[in-house]
Design a protein around this motif. Structure first.
Motif, PDB file in Angstrom:
ATOM      1  N   CYS A  21      30.309  -9.717  27.774  1.00  0.00           N
ATOM      2  CA  CYS A  21      31.632  -9.594  28.274  1.00  0.00           C
ATOM      3  C   CYS A  21      31.697 -10.449  29.657  1.00  0.00           C
ATOM      4  CB  CYS A  21      31.748  -8.188  28.996  1.00  0.00           C
ATOM      5  SG  CYS A  21      33.136  -7.859  29.909  1.00  0.00           S
ATOM      6  N   CYS A  24      31.765  -8.131  33.238  1.00  0.00           N
ATOM      7  CA  CYS A  24      30.435  -7.453  33.475  1.00  0.00           C
ATOM      8  C   CYS A  24      29.182  -8.070  33.184  1.00  0.00           C
ATOM      9  CB  CYS A  24      30.872  -6.012  33.183  1.00  0.00           C
ATOM     10  SG  CYS A  24      30.684  -5.569  31.427  1.00  0.00           S
ATOM     11  N   CYS A  49      35.692  -2.524  31.000  1.00  0.00           N
ATOM     12  CA  CYS A  49      36.481  -3.621  31.759  1.00  0.00           C
ATOM     13  C   CYS A  49      37.900  -3.611  31.470  1.00  0.00           C
ATOM     14  CB  CYS A  49      35.987  -5.113  31.589  1.00  0.00           C
ATOM     15  SG  CYS A  49      34.416  -5.216  32.339  1.00  0.00           S
TER      16      CYS A  49
HETATM   17 ZN   LIG Z   1      32.895  -5.749  30.786  1.00  0.00          ZN
END
Ligand SMILES: [Zn+2]
Length: 55
Positions: A21, A24, A49
């Motif tokens: 990701c 994050c 997210c």
């Molecule tokens: Zn994320």
């Protein structure tokens, strides 16, 4: 168009939709949601997210 984030829909995606990701930095998480980033580009992010993105 239904359930594209589950089951067969995910299977056909590259690497089964798994990756890192960009928000994050979680690795090997499923990136299923399009989110516009701060620089106006759109990237795939994880579920967590995509929820946070509302702010
Ligand atoms: Zn994320």
């Amino acid at each position: 168009m239904s359930k594209t984030h589950r089951g067969k829909g995910v299977r056909g995606m590259q690497n089964k939709a798994r990756g890192t990701c960009p928000v994050c930095k979680t690795t090997r998480i499923k990136l299923l949601y399009d989110r516009k980033l701060e620089d106006e580009t759109t990237a795939k992010v994880c579920k967590r997210c995509s929820v946070k993105a509302a702010s």
